[in-house]
Design an enzyme around this catalytic site. Structure first.
Site, PDB file in Angstrom:
ATOM      1  N   GLU A 155       0.839  -1.200   0.000  1.00 60.77           N
ATOM      2  CA  GLU A 155       0.000   0.000   0.000  1.00 60.77           C
ATOM      3  C   GLU A 155       0.877   1.255   0.000  1.00 60.77           C
ATOM      4  OE1 GLU A 155      -3.462   0.385  -0.185  1.00 60.77           O
ATOM      5  OE2 GLU A 155      -2.553   2.345  -0.560  1.00 60.77           O
ATOM      6  N   CYS A 267       4.953   4.829   9.419  1.00 61.12           N
ATOM      7  CA  CYS A 267       5.593   4.115   8.302  1.00 61.12           C
ATOM      8  C   CYS A 267       7.073   4.436   8.097  1.00 61.12           C
ATOM      9  CB  CYS A 267       4.828   4.381   7.015  1.00 61.12           C
ATOM     10  SG  CYS A 267       3.202   3.618   7.028  1.00 61.12           S
ATOM     11  N   LYS A 270       9.605   3.362  10.842  1.00 56.10           N
ATOM     12  CA  LYS A 270       9.535   1.899  10.997  1.00 56.10           C
ATOM     13  C   LYS A 270      10.117   1.185   9.775  1.00 56.10           C
ATOM     14  CE  LYS A 270       5.340  -0.125  10.143  1.00 56.10           C
ATOM     15  NZ  LYS A 270       5.410  -1.035   9.007  1.00 56.10           N
TER      16      LYS A 270
HETATM   17  P1  NAD Z   1      -3.523   0.069  12.060  1.00 59.01           P
HETATM   18  O1  NAD Z   1      -2.844  -0.241  13.320  1.00 59.01           O
HETATM   19  O2  NAD Z   1      -4.186   1.404  11.877  1.00 59.01           O
HETATM   20  O3  NAD Z   1      -4.655  -1.039  11.744  1.00 59.01           O
HETATM   21  C1  NAD Z   1      -4.452  -2.403  11.854  1.00 59.01           C
HETATM   22  C2  NAD Z   1      -5.721  -3.059  12.382  1.00 59.01           C
HETATM   23  O4  NAD Z   1      -5.566  -4.485  12.388  1.00 59.01           O
HETATM   24  C3  NAD Z   1      -6.074  -2.672  13.817  1.00 59.01           C
HETATM   25  O5  NAD Z   1      -7.362  -2.101  13.854  1.00 59.01           O
HETATM   26  C4  NAD Z   1      -6.034  -4.001  14.587  1.00 59.01           C
HETATM   27  O6  NAD Z   1      -7.001  -4.095  15.610  1.00 59.01           O
HETATM   28  C5  NAD Z   1      -6.307  -5.001  13.479  1.00 59.01           C
HETATM   29  N1  NAD Z   1      -5.885  -6.385  13.762  1.00 59.01           N
HETATM   30  C6  NAD Z   1      -4.772  -6.828  14.411  1.00 59.01           C
HETATM   31  N2  NAD Z   1      -4.740  -8.164  14.432  1.00 59.01           N
HETATM   32  C7  NAD Z   1      -5.867  -8.613  13.805  1.00 59.01           C
HETATM   33  C8  NAD Z   1      -6.386  -9.884  13.483  1.00 59.01           C
HETATM   34  N3  NAD Z   1      -5.759 -11.010  13.827  1.00 59.01           N
HETATM   35  N4  NAD Z   1      -7.557  -9.952  12.817  1.00 59.01           N
HETATM   36  C9  NAD Z   1      -8.219  -8.825  12.460  1.00 59.01           C
HETATM   37  N5  NAD Z   1      -7.775  -7.589  12.719  1.00 59.01           N
HETATM   38  C10 NAD Z   1      -6.610  -7.458  13.380  1.00 59.01           C
HETATM   39  O7  NAD Z   1      -2.442  -0.160  10.910  1.00 59.01           O
HETATM   40  P2  NAD Z   1      -2.319   0.618   9.506  1.00 59.01           P
HETATM   41  O8  NAD Z   1      -1.727   1.965   9.723  1.00 59.01           O
HETATM   42  O9  NAD Z   1      -3.590   0.499   8.778  1.00 59.01           O
HETATM   43  O10 NAD Z   1      -1.179  -0.263   8.801  1.00 59.01           O
HETATM   44  C11 NAD Z   1      -1.417  -1.596   8.364  1.00 59.01           C
HETATM   45  C12 NAD Z   1      -0.239  -2.032   7.518  1.00 59.01           C
HETATM   46  O11 NAD Z   1      -0.143  -1.206   6.345  1.00 59.01           O
HETATM   47  C13 NAD Z   1       1.122  -1.933   8.199  1.00 59.01           C
HETATM   48  O12 NAD Z   1       1.942  -2.969   7.745  1.00 59.01           O
HETATM   49  C14 NAD Z   1       1.657  -0.593   7.700  1.00 59.01           C
HETATM   50  O13 NAD Z   1       3.065  -0.531   7.731  1.00 59.01           O
HETATM   51  C15 NAD Z   1       1.139  -0.577   6.285  1.00 59.01           C
HETATM   52  N6  NAD Z   1       0.939   0.754   5.714  1.00 59.01           N
HETATM   53  C16 NAD Z   1       0.399   1.766   6.466  1.00 59.01           C
HETATM   54  C17 NAD Z   1       0.181   3.018   5.901  1.00 59.01           C
HETATM   55  C18 NAD Z   1      -0.372   4.154   6.719  1.00 59.01           C
HETATM   56  O14 NAD Z   1      -0.298   5.297   6.234  1.00 59.01           O
HETATM   57  N7  NAD Z   1      -0.923   3.929   7.884  1.00 59.01           N
HETATM   58  C19 NAD Z   1       0.525   3.238   4.553  1.00 59.01           C
HETATM   59  C20 NAD Z   1       1.045   2.183   3.809  1.00 59.01           C
HETATM   60  C21 NAD Z   1       1.253   0.943   4.399  1.00 59.01           C
END
Ligand code: NAD
Length: 448
Positions: A155, A267, A270
C-alpha cells in the site's frame, strides 16, 4: 462485483474497504478490536481522514460495506481477502509478524472456498510466502483441501490524502506467481487505474522490497534536506533558495524536499529500520539507512536546543504548541516529533499549552496523565500569555492565523517555526523574534 473481506480495519484497511465498496464491490471490514467495530457500526470513525467519513456513510447506506469482529461472518464465501494488519517492530528492529500470522491462521480456520489472499501490510521479503505456508498448514490441520493464491500488493496511500491516493494511485504493485489471481486483481483494480501501465506486475519478493525501497527513498530526501538545512545555518545560506534551485532540476523534482523537524508517523521510521534490519541480517548493511535515521533524530534535538538556547533555561516558561499530529490532515500521533518535543520541554520545567485542529482527543488520551499541560481550544487560546509559540505541524489554519491578534495575546513575541511555514520578513515586520529551519534570522541578513 466481487465479494471482498479486508482483515484489519485501521488506516489502510478501512480506506481500502471503503474505496473498493465505492466502485461497486461487496466489502466486509473485519477487525478483532470489538470497540473499533462498535464505533464503526454506530456511524463513527476510529480516526480522522479527510473525505473518509462521507465515503464510509455512503457505501454503508448503499449496503456495500459492513463491519464485523467475527471471522466466521466475514470469510466464508468471499472471493478476495486483503490483509491490512499491523507490522510493528520488535526491540531488535525485526518486524513483529504475529498479527499477520494469527490472521492467516484465523482465515484458514474459516475459509470454505477458493480465494485470493492479498497482502497489503508492509512486510519483510519472504513474508507473503510464509503467509501462504501458514494458511496451507492450518488447512491441513483442519483436514481440508481448499485452493487459494497469494498476492503481494503493498500500500502506498498517505495519511491525509488516503482516499484520493487509493482512488487514483500513482501505481498498483502486484507480486504474484498465479495467473488466475493476477486476472482477478487486474479486474478488481481496473476502476482505479487510468491506464494498464499503472499496474506493475512482478514477483512477490520484488513487490515486497519495493515498498521499503520507496519509503527509504522518501525518508532519505527528507534527511538529506534536513542535514543541508543545518549546513545552511552554519554557512549563512537559505535552505528555501537552495531547495528551489535543486527542485527545479527535473531529475530531482520538487517533492519531499521540505526541511523541518523530521519525519514521523507509523511508516517512514519503521520501514527504514526494518529495511536496515533486513539488510544487516543478510550481511548487506548500508550506512545510508543509519544516517537517514540519525539525522532524523538529531533534527528534533537541534530544534529543541534552539528553543532551550534562546531562553537559557525553560523552568517556568510557557510555550504554545501548534500542531501535534505527525503531519497535517491526520490525527495520527505515532512517532510524531511533537511527542519528543513535549517530553523534552516538560523535563526542562516548561509549561505547555497544546493545540491541534484534529488530534486533540487522541492527544488527551496519550498525554492526560502528564502535569503542566493545558489542552487549548484553538491556536489563539494556546498562545495566550505564552513566552513563545512553537509551530510543530503545518496545519493550514496556522498558516492563516491572525498574528496581529496573537501578538497582543502572547507574553513574548517569539515564534519557533519547525516547518518553515512563515515568511521571515513578514514575521520580523510583525515584531516577532522568528526562528525557522535552515534560514538566517532577518536581523542577521546583510541589507544593501
Ligand atoms: P492500524 O494499526 O491502523 O490497523 C491495523 C488493524 O488491524 C487494527 O485495527 C487491529 O485491531 C487489526 N488487527 C490486528 N490483528 C488482527 C487480526 N488477527 N484480525 C483482524 N484484525 C486485526 O495499521 P495501519 O496503519 O492500517 O497499517 C497496516 C499495515 O499497512 C502496516 O503494515 C503498515 O506498515 C502498512 N501501511 C500503512 C500506511 C499508513 O499510512 N498507515 C501506509 C502504507 C502501508
Amino acid at each position: 462485483m466481487k465479494k471482498i473481506t479486508v482483515i484489519g480495519t485501521g488506516y489502510v484497511g478501512l480506506v481500502t474497504g471503503a474505496c473498493l465498496a465505492e466502485v461497486g464491490n461487496q466489502v466486509t471490514c473485519l477487525d478483532i478490536d470489538t470497540e473499533k467495530i462498535e464505533t464503526l457500526n454506530s456511524g463513527n470513525l476510529p480516526f480522522y481522514e479527510p473525505g473518509l467519513k462521507e465515503l464510509v456513510h455512503r457505501v454503508v447506506k448503499a449496503k456495500r460495506l459492513q463491519f464485523t469482529d467475527k471471522y466466521q461472518e466475514a470469510i466464508p464465501g468471499c472471493d478476495i481477502c486483503f490483509f491490512a494488519l499491523p507490522t510493528p517492530l520488535n526491540e531488535d528492529e525485526s518486524s513483529d509478524l504475529s498479527y499477520v500470522f494469527l490472521a492467516a491462521k484465523q482465515l484458514a480456520e474459516t475459509m470454505d472456498n477458493y480465494l485470493v489472499v492479498v497482502n497489503k501490510s508492509t512486510v519483510p521479503v519472504g513474508t507473503t510466502e510464509k503467509i501462504r505456508q501458514a494458511i496451507q498448514e492450518s488447512l491441513e490441520e483442519r483436514g481440508f483441501t481448499i485452493a487459494f493464491d497469494i498476492v503481494s500488493n503493498p500500500e502506498f496511500l498517505r495519511e491525509g490524502t488516503a482516499v484520493s491516493d487509493s482512488m487514483k494511485p500513482d501505481r498498483i504493485l502486484l507480486g504474484t506467481d498465479s495467473t488466475k489471481a493476477l486476472r482477478a486483481m487486474k479486474e478488481l483494480y481496473a476502476s482505479f487505474s487510468e491506464s494498464s501501465d499503472q499496474i506493475l506486475v512482478m514477483d512477490i519478493a520484488s513487490s515486497e522490497l519495493a515498498k521499503y525501497a520507496a519509503n527509504a527513498m522518501l525518508a532519505s530526501r527528507i534527511s538529506f534536506m534536513n542535514n543541508l538545512a543545518g549546513l545552511c545555518e552554519k554557512l549563512g545560506a537559505n535552505i528555501k533558495d537552495v531547495r528551489q534551485a535543486i527542485g527545479a532540476d527535473k531529475r530531482i523534482g520538487k517533492n519531499y524536499l521540505d526541511p523541518g523537524i523530521g519525519f514521523g508517523g507509523s511508516c517512514l521510521p519503521k520501514d527504514v529500520r526494518a529495511l536496515r534490519s533486513m539488510a544487516k541480517k543478510l550481511g548487506h548493511p548500508f550506512c545510508m539507512y543509519d544516517s537517514i535515521l540519525e539525522i532524523n533524530k538529531r533534527q528534533q534535538k537541534i530544534f529543541f536546543e534552539k528553543i532551550l538556547h534562546y531562553f537559557g533555561n525553560l523552568e517556568g516558561k510557557t510555550l504554545a504548541f501548534w500542531g501535534l499530529s505527525f503531519k497535517p490532515d491526520t490525527d495520527d500521533l505515532r512517532e510524531a516529533p511533537s511527542l519528543y518535543l513535549i517530553q523534552k520541554c516538560l523535563e526542562h520545567g516548561a509549561l505547555l499549552r497544546l493545540f491541534d485542529p484534529i488530534a486533540m482527543p487522541k492527544a488527551k488520551l496519550l498525554l492526560n496523565h502528564l502535569e503542566n499541560i493545558h489542552f487549548a481550544k484553538d491556536e489563539y487560546e494556546a498562545a495566550e500569555g505564552t513566552d513563545a509559540i512553537v509551530l510543530v505541524t503545518e496545519w493550514k489554519q496556522f498558516q492563516f492565523a491572525d498574528f496581529e491578534k496573537i501578538g497582543v495575546a502572547v507574553h513574548n513575541k517569539v515564534l519557533f517555526d519547525g516547518r518553515n511555514q512563515y515568511c521571515d520578513q513578514e514575521m520580523a515586520a510583525l515584531g516577532f523574534d522568528y526562528f525557522s529551519v535552515g534560514r538566517k534570522k532577518v536581523s542577521e541578513m546583510a541589507m544593501t
